[in-house]
Scaffold this motif. Structure first.
Motif, PDB file in Angstrom:
ATOM      1  N   GLN A 176      64.136  82.463  34.524  1.00  0.00           N
ATOM      2  CA  GLN A 176      63.061  82.915  33.665  1.00  0.00           C
ATOM      3  C   GLN A 176      62.245  81.600  33.545  1.00  0.00           C
ATOM      4  OE1 GLN A 176      63.056  86.157  32.268  1.00  0.00           O
ATOM      5  NE2 GLN A 176      60.713  85.229  32.170  1.00  0.00           N
ATOM      6  N   ARG A 177      62.614  80.392  33.657  1.00  0.00           N
ATOM      7  CA  ARG A 177      61.610  79.096  33.400  1.00  0.00           C
ATOM      8  C   ARG A 177      60.907  79.017  34.892  1.00  0.00           C
ATOM      9  NH1 ARG A 177      65.034  75.937  32.487  1.00  0.00           N
ATOM     10  NH2 ARG A 177      65.471  74.517  34.312  1.00  0.00           N
ATOM     11  N   LEU A 178      61.324  79.556  35.862  1.00  0.00           N
ATOM     12  CA  LEU A 178      60.883  79.520  37.099  1.00  0.00           C
ATOM     13  C   LEU A 178      59.691  80.571  37.081  1.00  0.00           C
ATOM     14  CD1 LEU A 178      60.189  78.647  40.077  1.00  0.00           C
ATOM     15  CD2 LEU A 178      61.914  80.384  40.684  1.00  0.00           C
ATOM     16  N   LEU A 179      59.777  81.939  36.689  1.00  0.00           N
ATOM     17  CA  LEU A 179      58.765  82.794  36.735  1.00  0.00           C
ATOM     18  C   LEU A 179      57.924  82.687  35.476  1.00  0.00           C
ATOM     19  CD1 LEU A 179      61.354  85.771  36.981  1.00  0.00           C
ATOM     20  CD2 LEU A 179      59.703  85.077  38.742  1.00  0.00           C
ATOM     21  N   ASP A 180      58.204  81.790  34.385  1.00  0.00           N
ATOM     22  CA  ASP A 180      57.343  81.627  33.510  1.00  0.00           C
ATOM     23  C   ASP A 180      56.142  80.570  33.929  1.00  0.00           C
ATOM     24  OD1 ASP A 180      58.282  83.584  31.844  1.00  0.00           O
ATOM     25  OD2 ASP A 180      59.353  82.284  30.582  1.00  0.00           O
ATOM     26  N   ASN A 181      56.632  79.813  34.867  1.00  0.00           N
ATOM     27  CA  ASN A 181      55.512  78.627  35.089  1.00  0.00           C
ATOM     28  C   ASN A 181      54.747  79.166  36.433  1.00  0.00           C
ATOM     29  OD1 ASN A 181      54.985  76.125  37.042  1.00  0.00           O
ATOM     30  ND2 ASN A 181      55.891  75.458  35.275  1.00  0.00           N
ATOM     31  N   LYS A 182      53.325  78.871  36.226  1.00  0.00           N
ATOM     32  CA  LYS A 182      52.095  79.482  37.069  1.00  0.00           C
ATOM     33  C   LYS A 182      52.481  78.802  38.427  1.00  0.00           C
ATOM     34  CE  LYS A 182      48.753  80.731  33.554  1.00  0.00           C
ATOM     35  NZ  LYS A 182      47.562  80.702  33.154  1.00  0.00           N
ATOM     36  N   GLN A 183      52.881  77.563  38.523  1.00  0.00           N
ATOM     37  CA  GLN A 183      53.134  76.770  39.640  1.00  0.00           C
ATOM     38  C   GLN A 183      54.545  76.876  40.304  1.00  0.00           C
ATOM     39  OE1 GLN A 183      50.243  75.559  41.540  1.00  0.00           O
ATOM     40  NE2 GLN A 183      49.138  76.696  39.465  1.00  0.00           N
ATOM     41  N   LEU A 184      55.221  77.845  39.672  1.00  0.00           N
ATOM     42  CA  LEU A 184      56.417  77.910  40.043  1.00  0.00           C
ATOM     43  C   LEU A 184      57.204  76.681  40.346  1.00  0.00           C
ATOM     44  CD1 LEU A 184      56.357  80.760  42.753  1.00  0.00           C
ATOM     45  CD2 LEU A 184      57.113  80.779  40.381  1.00  0.00           C
ATOM     46  N   LEU A 185      57.105  75.728  39.320  1.00  0.00           N
ATOM     47  CA  LEU A 185      57.879  74.410  39.078  1.00  0.00           C
ATOM     48  C   LEU A 185      57.455  73.459  40.512  1.00  0.00           C
ATOM     49  CD1 LEU A 185      61.366  75.763  37.831  1.00  0.00           C
ATOM     50  CD2 LEU A 185      59.317  74.914  36.553  1.00  0.00           C
ATOM     51  N   GLY A 186      56.165  73.507  40.816  1.00  0.00           N
ATOM     52  CA  GLY A 186      55.793  72.743  41.791  1.00  0.00           C
ATOM     53  C   GLY A 186      56.069  73.317  43.180  1.00  0.00           C
ATOM     54  N   VAL A 187      56.534  74.566  43.277  1.00  0.00           N
ATOM     55  CA  VAL A 187      56.840  75.157  44.663  1.00  0.00           C
ATOM     56  C   VAL A 187      55.331  75.782  45.363  1.00  0.00           C
ATOM     57  CG1 VAL A 187      57.892  76.845  46.150  1.00  0.00           C
ATOM     58  CG2 VAL A 187      59.281  75.278  44.410  1.00  0.00           C
ATOM     59  N   ARG A 188      54.621  76.307  44.299  1.00  0.00           N
ATOM     60  CA  ARG A 188      53.417  77.132  44.794  1.00  0.00           C
ATOM     61  C   ARG A 188      52.618  76.605  45.693  1.00  0.00           C
ATOM     62  NH1 ARG A 188      51.477  81.932  42.644  1.00  0.00           N
ATOM     63  NH2 ARG A 188      49.439  82.813  43.479  1.00  0.00           N
ATOM     64  N   GLY A 189      52.195  75.008  45.279  1.00  0.00           N
ATOM     65  CA  GLY A 189      51.241  74.425  46.151  1.00  0.00           C
ATOM     66  C   GLY A 189      51.737  73.840  47.676  1.00  0.00           C
ATOM     67  N   CYS A 190      53.258  74.180  47.824  1.00  0.00           N
ATOM     68  CA  CYS A 190      53.670  73.776  48.985  1.00  0.00           C
ATOM     69  C   CYS A 190      53.810  75.056  50.008  1.00  0.00           C
ATOM     70  CB  CYS A 190      55.219  73.264  48.680  1.00  0.00           C
ATOM     71  SG  CYS A 190      55.345  71.683  47.759  1.00  0.00           S
ATOM     72  N   LEU A 191      53.930  76.069  49.577  1.00  0.00           N
ATOM     73  CA  LEU A 191      54.180  77.005  50.474  1.00  0.00           C
ATOM     74  C   LEU A 191      53.371  78.262  50.913  1.00  0.00           C
ATOM     75  CD1 LEU A 191      57.698  78.276  48.975  1.00  0.00           C
ATOM     76  CD2 LEU A 191      57.388  76.528  50.819  1.00  0.00           C
ATOM     77  N   GLU A 192      53.404  79.147  51.913  1.00  0.00           N
ATOM     78  CA  GLU A 192      52.290  79.967  52.058  1.00  0.00           C
ATOM     79  C   GLU A 192      52.609  81.075  51.107  1.00  0.00           C
ATOM     80  OE1 GLU A 192      52.652  80.477  56.912  1.00  0.00           O
ATOM     81  OE2 GLU A 192      54.546  80.411  55.805  1.00  0.00           O
ATOM     82  N   GLU A 193      51.617  81.902  50.977  1.00  0.00           N
ATOM     83  CA  GLU A 193      51.422  82.670  49.829  1.00  0.00           C
ATOM     84  C   GLU A 193      52.695  84.083  50.051  1.00  0.00           C
ATOM     85  OE1 GLU A 193      50.929  84.348  46.582  1.00  0.00           O
ATOM     86  OE2 GLU A 193      50.292  82.400  46.974  1.00  0.00           O
ATOM     87  N   THR A 194      53.011  84.235  51.307  1.00  0.00           N
ATOM     88  CA  THR A 194      53.942  84.991  51.486  1.00  0.00           C
ATOM     89  C   THR A 194      55.357  84.593  51.099  1.00  0.00           C
ATOM     90  OG1 THR A 194      54.302  84.369  53.863  1.00  0.00           O
ATOM     91  CG2 THR A 194      52.845  86.151  53.488  1.00  0.00           C
ATOM     92  N   ARG A 195      55.816  83.468  51.403  1.00  0.00           N
ATOM     93  CA  ARG A 195      56.978  82.811  50.820  1.00  0.00           C
ATOM     94  C   ARG A 195      56.894  82.461  49.380  1.00  0.00           C
ATOM     95  NH1 ARG A 195      59.603  81.239  55.614  1.00  0.00           N
ATOM     96  NH2 ARG A 195      58.147  81.173  57.390  1.00  0.00           N
ATOM     97  N   VAL A 196      55.887  82.154  48.803  1.00  0.00           N
ATOM     98  CA  VAL A 196      55.966  82.128  47.535  1.00  0.00           C
ATOM     99  C   VAL A 196      56.114  83.425  46.775  1.00  0.00           C
ATOM    100  CG1 VAL A 196      54.166  82.076  45.470  1.00  0.00           C
ATOM    101  CG2 VAL A 196      54.037  80.429  47.256  1.00  0.00           C
ATOM    102  N   GLN A 197      55.412  84.634  47.363  1.00  0.00           N
ATOM    103  CA  GLN A 197      55.849  85.945  46.680  1.00  0.00           C
ATOM    104  C   GLN A 197      57.282  86.236  46.927  1.00  0.00           C
ATOM    105  OE1 GLN A 197      53.442  87.908  45.148  1.00  0.00           O
ATOM    106  NE2 GLN A 197      55.449  89.172  44.512  1.00  0.00           N
ATOM    107  N   ALA A 198      57.860  85.961  48.164  1.00  0.00           N
ATOM    108  CA  ALA A 198      59.318  86.065  48.467  1.00  0.00           C
ATOM    109  C   ALA A 198      59.922  85.651  47.343  1.00  0.00           C
ATOM    110  CB  ALA A 198      59.588  85.886  49.747  1.00  0.00           C
ATOM    111  N   LEU A 199      59.765  84.220  47.102  1.00  0.00           N
ATOM    112  CA  LEU A 199      60.634  83.547  46.077  1.00  0.00           C
ATOM    113  C   LEU A 199      60.461  84.158  44.683  1.00  0.00           C
ATOM    114  CD1 LEU A 199      62.185  81.120  44.892  1.00  0.00           C
ATOM    115  CD2 LEU A 199      59.817  79.800  45.038  1.00  0.00           C
TER     116      LEU A 199
END
Length: 218
Positions: A176-199
């Motif tokens: 829940q904490r991951l999903l509530d965080n807009k940056q996915l706890l620092g992951v969003r800026g690292c990954l391609e959008e398809t992988r962000v969506q999959a996560l």
């Protein structure tokens, strides 16, 4: 400027990794963004910079989730070594293929399920007997997308085999904490959008089902 010594494989060939000596005597592995990619890695949907970036993304997520994940995942960051940008991951003490304590593989299985780890094998789980600490290393083949291949999922398979696939209270809170965080706890800026969506989708499914996914279910 950091400098490194190349790592060679058993046949004496130069590998993609190099060893870096850090201040204080610590050692780290450096994998440049432009390292060579084999047909094996392409089979699992990875190309050029993916593996280096995924090492950093895995650590960002572990650090964002906090204990115990920041204790079992080897820290990794992007650094320039010998003029090449890449992931710099601290080496972890321990032995390959030791008896794995339940708490360690239980937590590691959750982390692997969340990041879509495609190749968790005995060589990537290290146990320091003196400190009773288990470390997970090598997250290059991770952040899989639906339909991507899975080579091995040692910890997730082990947790399923003992009938403990249901999420714990702390695991539900972590998702829940991951999903509530807009940056996915620092992951969003690292990954391609398809992988962000999959996560994000994996985290949602795990919460909805209240259990870990099956092996290879990305």
């Amino acid at each position: 400027m950091l400098a490194a010594d190349e790592v060679v494989d058993g046949a004496g060939n130069e590998s993609n990794l190099s060893v870096v000596e850090l201040d204080g005597g610590a050692r780290a592995f450096h994998r440049p963004l432009s390292h060579r990619v084999s047909s094996f890695h392409r089979f699992f949907g990875h190309d050029l910079a993916h593996q280096s970036v995924h090492e950093v993304a895995a650590w960002n997520l572990a650090a964002g989730l906090g204990w115990p994940y920041d204790m079992i995942v080897a820290p990794s960051m992007l650094r320039v070594v010998d003029g090449r940008l890449g992931s710099l991951q601290l080496t972890a003490a321990g032995e390959v293929n030791p008896p794995i304590e339940r708490t360690s593989w239980h937590e590691g299985a959750f982390f692997d399920a969340l990041i879509g780890q495609q190749d968790r094998n005995v060589a990537t789980v290290l146990h320091d007997r003196d400190r009773a600490v288990t470390s997970l290393v090598d997250h290059g083949l991770a952040f899989a997308r639906p339909g991507d291949a899975c080579a091995s999922s040692l910890l997730l398979r082990q947790r399923h085999s003992v009938g403990s696939a249901r999420l714990t209270t702390s695991e539900r809170a972590s998702l829940q904490r991951l999903l509530d965080n807009k940056q996915l706890l620092g992951v969003r800026g690292c990954l391609e959008e398809t992988r962000v969506q999959a996560l994000r989708d994996r985290a949602r499914r795990m919460l909805e089902r209240d259990c870990l996914p099956g092996v290879g279910e990305f």
